[in-house]
Structures are given as C-alpha cells and as structure tokens.
Design a protein around this motif. Structure first.
Motif, PDB file in Angstrom:
ATOM      1  N   GLY A  26       1.040  -1.741   0.270  1.00  0.00           N
ATOM      2  CA  GLY A  26       0.117  -0.135   0.254  1.00  0.00           C
ATOM      3  C   GLY A  26       0.432   1.708   0.302  1.00  0.00           C
ATOM      4  O   GLY A  26       0.381   1.800   0.685  1.00  0.00           O
ATOM      5  N   PRO A  29      -1.060   5.435  -1.203  1.00  0.00           N
ATOM      6  CA  PRO A  29      -1.409   6.099  -0.322  1.00  0.00           C
ATOM      7  C   PRO A  29      -0.416   6.566   0.630  1.00  0.00           C
ATOM      8  O   PRO A  29      -0.949   7.688   1.300  1.00  0.00           O
ATOM      9  N   THR A  47      -9.254   3.272   6.305  1.00  0.00           N
ATOM     10  CA  THR A  47      -8.565   2.014   5.709  1.00  0.00           C
ATOM     11  C   THR A  47      -8.681   0.480   7.350  1.00  0.00           C
ATOM     12  O   THR A  47      -9.318  -0.884   6.743  1.00  0.00           O
ATOM     13  N   ILE A 107      -9.090   2.672  -1.970  1.00  0.00           N
ATOM     14  CA  ILE A 107      -8.741   1.555  -0.798  1.00  0.00           C
ATOM     15  C   ILE A 107      -9.165   0.197  -1.489  1.00  0.00           C
ATOM     16  O   ILE A 107      -9.226  -1.148  -0.982  1.00  0.00           O
ATOM     17  N   ASN A 110      -6.378  -1.754  -2.560  1.00  0.00           N
ATOM     18  CA  ASN A 110      -5.135  -1.366  -1.725  1.00  0.00           C
ATOM     19  C   ASN A 110      -4.804  -2.799  -1.568  1.00  0.00           C
ATOM     20  O   ASN A 110      -5.726  -3.316  -0.954  1.00  0.00           O
TER      21      ASN A 110
END
Length: 232
Positions: A26, A29, A47, A107, A110
């Motif tokens: 991830g 982000p 998240t 997300i 992700n």
C-alpha cells in the motif's frame, strides 16, 4: 481468542509484520497522502474500518464462498464497504473528503486489505480475523501518522494542520513559529520516499539490535545429549 493470541496479533500488526515498514504494501496512499498528520491518520482510520469489517465478513462467509471465485467475491465485499466509508466521509467530513479525494475509493485496490482477507480472514474465525484486521490497520495508522508528522514538521513547521476540518474549534500547532521558511522537499513526493526510507532503516536497526540482545541473553547453545564428548 485468548489473551496470548490477542497480544500476538497486536504485536504482528503494530510492529513485527507492519504493512508499511516490513511488508511494504500500500505504498501509493502512504506516500501520496502523508503530507500532514490529519490527512494521513484519517485515511489510515478509513482503511482500518474497511479492513476490520471486510475481515469479519469474509471470515463469516468463508465456508459458503466457492474457492474458484473467492477473489472476485472478496473484492466485491471490500468495494461495498469502501463505498460506505466514502459516503460517510462525504457526509460528515466533507472538507477532509475533498482533500483526500480519490484515495478513499482507492482503498478497494489497496493490496493491504486484499492481502489480509486472502491470507488470514479466509482461513480463520471471525473474531480473530476482525482483531487481525484492526491491528494491521492500526499499524498502518501509526506509520502514516509518524510519516505525516515528520513531513509536515519539516515542510511547514506545524503539526495537525487541517485539524479544523475534523474539529472546527481547534487550530494547528506552530512548532517553529511564523518565521519558519519551510523545507519544501518535505511535503513533496520525494520527501515521502526519503522519510519512509529513513523510518525503514531505523526499524531495521532496532530489529537487528533486539535480535543480537536476544541471542546474547540465550548464551551459547548446549551440546546435544546424544552427541559424544570430544577427546581430552
């Protein structure tokens, strides 16, 4: 889930298998949104909510999901939960929602979320899967908060910039005063890479020293009982 299992899950999520420092998942982000503590922690908490509920849902339904279509079903569950979080941010924290922009809907893609669903929730009970999702998410929140704080402090000389978007009565803290010229690279994308690299290096140093202390405390290994003694 007993206390020992809870401690193990917490230690894995916060430190031993930290998604940003160890697994390096991830990163998009992590590097894009960590320009301030508020932005970074807000996306991290979003998240956490998606990870916790998606782990709970998948663990509860894992025996009913055919193995061949598990990934599309997992993504569908994550996408539905992300939509709920996205709409909630838009409704209750609209200014922050505009700042975070596309990164809340992202997300869904992700790899942290899908990795925990596939690696843990699909194989364990709902309670331990939910705890795993929360702790892995909190490990991400901690990393994002530290990274965002360091970048904000270096770039603007402040902390909690944008806190008024969450709590209208509060204002950011000016650490270096109004005359601080700022360090531009701190809030630019290269600053994110440099700061994250320093944090990873620091964590590796801490882990190496801890391993050496543990090895020294255990002392030399005793010879096996069935091993013949050497001749005098």
């Amino acid at each position: 889930m007993n206390l020992q299992s809870f401690r193990e899950a917490a230690w894995n999520g916060l430190w031993r298998q930290n998604t940003g420092l160890v697994q390096l998942l991830g990163l998009c982000p992590i590097l894009a949104v960590s320009t301030s503590i508020v932005n970074a922690a807000s996306l991290g908490l979003a998240t956490v909510m998606v990870m916790a509920v998606s782990n709970l849902a998948v663990a509860s339904l894992r025996n009913f999901i055919p193995y061949e279509i598990r990934i599309p079903v997992f993504i569908l569950i994550i996408a539905a939960l992300t939509t709920v979080v996205d709409l909630a941010f838009n409704a209750y924290f609209h200014d922050l929602y505009l700042v975070l922009g596309i990164f809340i809907p992202l997300i869904v893609t992700n790899c942290i979320v899908l990795a925990r669903v596939e690696a843990y929730a699909a194989k364990n009970d709902p309670v331990s899967s939910t705890v795993d999702g929360i702790m892995m998410g909190l490990g991400l929140v901690c990393l994002l908060s530290v990274l965002g704080g360091l970048r904000e402090l270096a770039g603007n000389g402040t902390l909690f910039s944008g806190i008024e978007m969450l709590f209208p009565g509060l204002s950011p803290i000016s650490v270096f005063g109004p005359d601080y010229p700022g360090f531009l690279i701190g809030i630019l994308p290269p600053g994110a890479f440099f700061t994250l690299a320093c944090l990873i290096a620091l964590s590796n140093v801490i882990r190496t020293r801890a391993a050496k202390r543990k090895s020294a405390a255990q002392g030399p290994m005793a010879p096996a009982a069935d091993q013949p003694a050497s001749a005098a």
